[in-house]
Enzyme design. Structure first.
Site, PDB file in Angstrom:
ATOM      1  N   CYS A   1     -10.546 -62.090  15.558  1.00 10.71           N
ATOM      2  CA  CYS A   1     -10.105 -62.757  16.800  1.00 10.71           C
ATOM      3  C   CYS A   1      -9.249 -63.974  16.463  1.00 10.71           C
ATOM      4  O   CYS A   1      -8.259 -64.258  17.137  1.00 10.71           O
ATOM      5  CB  CYS A   1     -11.304 -63.204  17.630  1.00 10.71           C
ATOM      6  SG  CYS A   1     -12.334 -61.838  18.201  1.00 10.71           S
TER       7      CYS A   1
ATOM      8  N   CYS B   1     -15.737 -64.556  15.657  1.00 14.77           N
ATOM      9  CA  CYS B   1     -15.067 -63.326  15.207  1.00 14.77           C
ATOM     10  C   CYS B   1     -13.836 -63.650  14.366  1.00 14.77           C
ATOM     11  O   CYS B   1     -12.879 -64.246  14.871  1.00 14.77           O
ATOM     12  CB  CYS B   1     -14.713 -62.520  16.456  1.00 14.77           C
ATOM     13  SG  CYS B   1     -13.462 -61.279  16.239  1.00 14.77           S
TER      14      CYS B   1
END
Length: 100
Positions: free
Chosen positions: A25, A22
């Protein structure tokens, strides 16, 4: 210590539900480092990889990453998905920090 034992803490526990793949993230990692630096021991910050720990993600209905959830004594007090800036996170955590 298990995840459930960690979130039972008297002091706020910020859980970052993330995934290795991600992009947003990865943006949270330095923000969380800065938050930890500013708050010190006032709060605990824990990262949970949703791919490695799907049961924790399912238990708290984490549908997207990153999702941040602030716990105190096992109760979720605040949650937000997506990247959250340092100032916003510090403000939220300070609201729930025990004043000794």
């Amino acid at each position: 210590m298990t995840f459930n034992e960690i979130i039972q803490s008297e002091k706020p526990v910020l859980v970052d539900f993330f995934a290795e793949w991600c992009g947003p993230c990865k943006m949270m990692a330095p923000i969380l480092r800065d938050v930890k630096q500013e708050l010190g021991d006032a709060a605990t910050i824990v990262k949970v990889d949703v791919d490695a720990n799907p049961q924790a993600a399912n238990e708290f209905q984490v549908r997207g990453v990153p999702t941040l959830i602030l716990f105190k004594q096992g109760k979720p007090l605040w949650r937000q998905s997506g990247v959250v800036q340092k100032a916003g996170l510090v403000d939220v955590i300070k609201k729930f920090t025990v004043k000794n």
